[in-house]
Design a protein around this motif. Structure first.
Motif, PDB file in Angstrom:
ATOM      1  N   GLN A   6       0.868  -1.159   0.000  1.00 20.16           N
ATOM      2  CA  GLN A   6       0.000   0.000   0.000  1.00 20.16           C
ATOM      3  C   GLN A   6       0.916   1.223   0.000  1.00 20.16           C
ATOM      4  OE1 GLN A   6      -3.232   0.589  -0.022  1.00 20.16           O
ATOM      5  NE2 GLN A   6      -3.875  -1.547  -0.124  1.00 20.16           N
ATOM      6  N   SER A   7       0.628   2.184  -0.860  1.00 23.83           N
ATOM      7  CA  SER A   7       1.488   3.368  -0.893  1.00 23.83           C
ATOM      8  C   SER A   7       1.262   4.253   0.319  1.00 23.83           C
ATOM      9  CB  SER A   7       1.237   4.159  -2.182  1.00 23.83           C
ATOM     10  OG  SER A   7      -0.121   4.597  -2.243  1.00 23.83           O
ATOM     11  N   LYS A   8       0.033   4.204   0.861  1.00 26.01           N
ATOM     12  CA  LYS A   8      -0.290   5.042   2.018  1.00 26.01           C
ATOM     13  C   LYS A   8      -1.248   4.307   2.948  1.00 26.01           C
ATOM     14  CE  LYS A   8       0.341   9.645  -0.005  1.00 26.01           C
ATOM     15  NZ  LYS A   8      -0.296  10.948  -0.281  1.00 26.01           N
ATOM     16  N   PHE A   9      -1.187   4.688   4.213  1.00 32.26           N
ATOM     17  CA  PHE A   9      -2.149   4.225   5.207  1.00 32.26           C
ATOM     18  C   PHE A   9      -2.884   5.437   5.776  1.00 32.26           C
ATOM     19  CE2 PHE A   9       1.062   0.766   5.615  1.00 32.26           C
ATOM     20  CZ  PHE A   9       0.234  -0.299   5.298  1.00 32.26           C
ATOM     21  N   TYR A  90       3.668   4.118   3.353  1.00 27.01           N
ATOM     22  CA  TYR A  90       4.023   2.772   3.789  1.00 27.01           C
ATOM     23  C   TYR A  90       5.410   2.752   4.425  1.00 27.01           C
ATOM     24  CZ  TYR A  90       5.200  -2.208   3.531  1.00 27.01           C
ATOM     25  OH  TYR A  90       5.597  -3.489   3.842  1.00 27.01           O
ATOM     26  N   ASN A  91       6.403   3.323   3.731  1.00 26.53           N
ATOM     27  CA  ASN A  91       7.778   3.292   4.238  1.00 26.53           C
ATOM     28  C   ASN A  91       7.928   4.078   5.530  1.00 26.53           C
ATOM     29  OD1 ASN A  91       8.764   1.679   2.156  1.00 26.53           O
ATOM     30  ND2 ASN A  91       9.201   3.434   0.836  1.00 26.53           N
ATOM     31  N   SER A  92       7.240   5.207   5.626  1.00 23.63           N
ATOM     32  CA  SER A  92       7.300   6.003   6.847  1.00 23.63           C
ATOM     33  C   SER A  92       6.681   5.247   8.020  1.00 23.63           C
ATOM     34  CB  SER A  92       6.574   7.338   6.643  1.00 23.63           C
ATOM     35  OG  SER A  92       6.601   8.113   7.824  1.00 23.63           O
ATOM     36  N   CYS A  93       5.560   4.586   7.770  1.00 22.28           N
ATOM     37  CA  CYS A  93       4.906   3.813   8.833  1.00 22.28           C
ATOM     38  C   CYS A  93       5.784   2.654   9.283  1.00 22.28           C
ATOM     39  CB  CYS A  93       3.554   3.304   8.338  1.00 22.28           C
ATOM     40  SG  CYS A  93       2.520   2.545   9.620  1.00 22.28           S
ATOM     41  N   LEU A  94       6.371   1.937   8.320  1.00 21.18           N
ATOM     42  CA  LEU A  94       7.232   0.806   8.667  1.00 21.18           C
ATOM     43  C   LEU A  94       8.464   1.276   9.443  1.00 21.18           C
ATOM     44  CD1 LEU A  94       7.809  -2.226   8.428  1.00 21.18           C
ATOM     45  CD2 LEU A  94       8.990  -1.751   6.261  1.00 21.18           C
ATOM     46  N   SER A  95       9.047   2.394   9.050  1.00 20.45           N
ATOM     47  CA  SER A  95      10.222   2.911   9.766  1.00 20.45           C
ATOM     48  C   SER A  95       9.854   3.323  11.182  1.00 20.45           C
ATOM     49  CB  SER A  95      10.828   4.097   9.007  1.00 20.45           C
ATOM     50  OG  SER A  95       9.936   5.196   8.968  1.00 20.45           O
ATOM     51  N   ARG A  96       8.660   3.869  11.362  1.00 19.74           N
ATOM     52  CA  ARG A  96       8.215   4.249  12.712  1.00 19.74           C
ATOM     53  C   ARG A  96       7.934   3.018  13.569  1.00 19.74           C
ATOM     54  NH1 ARG A  96       6.297   9.878  12.940  1.00 19.74           N
ATOM     55  NH2 ARG A  96       6.899  10.808  10.953  1.00 19.74           N
ATOM     56  N   PHE A 179       0.255  -2.612  12.373  1.00 21.52           N
ATOM     57  CA  PHE A 179       0.776  -2.882  11.031  1.00 21.52           C
ATOM     58  C   PHE A 179       0.410  -4.296  10.578  1.00 21.52           C
ATOM     59  CE2 PHE A 179       3.994  -3.180   7.683  1.00 21.52           C
ATOM     60  CZ  PHE A 179       3.978  -1.888   7.170  1.00 21.52           C
ATOM     61  N   ILE A 180       0.504  -5.255  11.498  1.00 16.15           N
ATOM     62  CA  ILE A 180       0.151  -6.643  11.167  1.00 16.15           C
ATOM     63  C   ILE A 180      -1.342  -6.763  10.893  1.00 16.15           C
ATOM     64  CG2 ILE A 180      -0.054  -8.965  12.134  1.00 16.15           C
ATOM     65  CD1 ILE A 180       2.730  -8.318  11.201  1.00 16.15           C
ATOM     66  N   ARG A 181      -2.158  -6.067  11.678  1.00 19.57           N
ATOM     67  CA  ARG A 181      -3.612  -6.152  11.492  1.00 19.57           C
ATOM     68  C   ARG A 181      -4.056  -5.495  10.187  1.00 19.57           C
ATOM     69  NH1 ARG A 181      -3.674  -5.097  17.387  1.00 19.57           N
ATOM     70  NH2 ARG A 181      -4.257  -7.053  18.418  1.00 19.57           N
ATOM     71  N   ALA A 182      -3.207  -4.624   9.626  1.00 19.24           N
ATOM     72  CA  ALA A 182      -3.545  -4.008   8.342  1.00 19.24           C
ATOM     73  C   ALA A 182      -3.255  -4.936   7.170  1.00 19.24           C
ATOM     74  CB  ALA A 182      -2.773  -2.700   8.166  1.00 19.24           C
ATOM     75  N   ALA A 183      -2.575  -6.061   7.433  1.00 17.08           N
ATOM     76  CA  ALA A 183      -2.257  -7.018   6.371  1.00 17.08           C
ATOM     77  C   ALA A 183      -3.469  -7.911   6.094  1.00 17.08           C
ATOM     78  CB  ALA A 183      -1.061  -7.873   6.769  1.00 17.08           C
TER      79      ALA A 183
END
Length: 288
Positions: A6-9, A90-96, A179-183
């Protein structure tokens, strides 16, 4: 399995709560105070050579962890509540996710190292300088960070490999659980690794910290000097406060990201005579 990015959340954890501006202002104020306290600790200790000693290296390490831990979550919440920007890449969320949980683990390890430092200082005061040198403490700090990076790197890798077909984070900031629940997979198999890490932090580190401070209290009670014993006992209590602030609010993540970072600078700066003296010397050299 190839990940579906996903490009954005969209952060939706605050949608059902009222008074967004008020909550955002309180979080912003708390974050600024935490940042100010931790930055002051780092600046004072790094610029005063008289404070280049093991205990103060550990205080600097804890201050750095506090900045990282509080920033990873607070900036997201402030953006959502005050700026009204609920989207995050996505990348910003994963880095956080990585930074938030790295801060969580390294904060626990930092508190363990500080408990070790005080135990050696009070139990073996004559050998303290030879047991805990700057080099050994720095090595312990590096090892604690490497452990944290290794553990949380595994979590981030697991999260990054999952296909994310839901563009919604149903929480107030990005953490592993949200993040896992968004999968678009059953999240149950992916709780094993974080459960092991959490068990290590609670069942592994907490008993060691409690045993360390228990030994300190026992040692203090055996001191012959009432005045010295009282002063040392107050030091033990003040150092134990951050431990309580770290473990007590674990069920409320908003509190756990800010309360320890607010309390730690006041305990290790305002309660420390040498750091207070260093701050006063700075103001005397630079009168307004």
């Amino acid at each position: 399995m190839e990940p579906n990015f996903q490009s954005k959340f969209t952060i939706t954890g605050f949608d059902h709560l009222p008074y967004h501006k008020l909550m955002g202002t309180v979080i912003l104020l708390a974050y600024c105070l935490a940042l100010l306290g931790s930055t002051t600790n780092i600046c004072v200790i790094s610029t005063d050579r008289r404070l280049h000693r093991p205990m103060y290296l550990l205080i600097c390490n804890l201050a750095l962890v506090d900045i990282m831990f509080s920033t990873s979550a607070s900036t997201t919440m402030i953006s959502v509540l005050l700026a009204g920007d609920k989207t995050i890449s996505y990348n910003s969320c994963l880095s956080r996710v990585f930074i938030y949980h790295l801060g969580d683990v390294t904060q626990c390890l930092a508190l363990s190292l500080m408990a070790l430092d005080r135990t050696v200082a009070i139990s073996k005061p004559l050998r303290y300088a030879t047991i805990l040198t700057n080099q050994r403490v720095f090595l312990l700090i590096v090892v604690s960070w490497l452990l944290g990076i290794g553990c949380i790197g595994k979590l981030a890798y697991i999260a990054d490999q999952l296909p994310h077909c839901q563009p919604v984070i149903k929480y107030v900031f990005c953490d592993y659980a949200a993040f896992i629940r968004a999968a678009c997979v059953d999240p149950a198999p992916y709780w094993f690794v974080p459960s092991i890490i959490g068990l290590w932090l609670i069942a592994g580190q907490l008993p060691l910290i409690l045993l360390s401070y228990g030994k300190l209290v026992f040692t203090v009670l055996r001191l012959p000097s009432t005045e010295k014993g009282g002063r040392t006992f107050r030091t033990v209590i003040s150092h134990f406060i951050p431990v309580v602030c770290y473990y007590a609010p674990k069920l409320v993540s908003i509190i756990s990201t800010l309360v320890p970072s607010l309390i730690n600078p006041s305990v290790y700066c305002l309660q420390n005579k040498e750091i207070r003296g260093a701050v006063l010397r700075i103001f005397r050299r630079n009168p307004v």
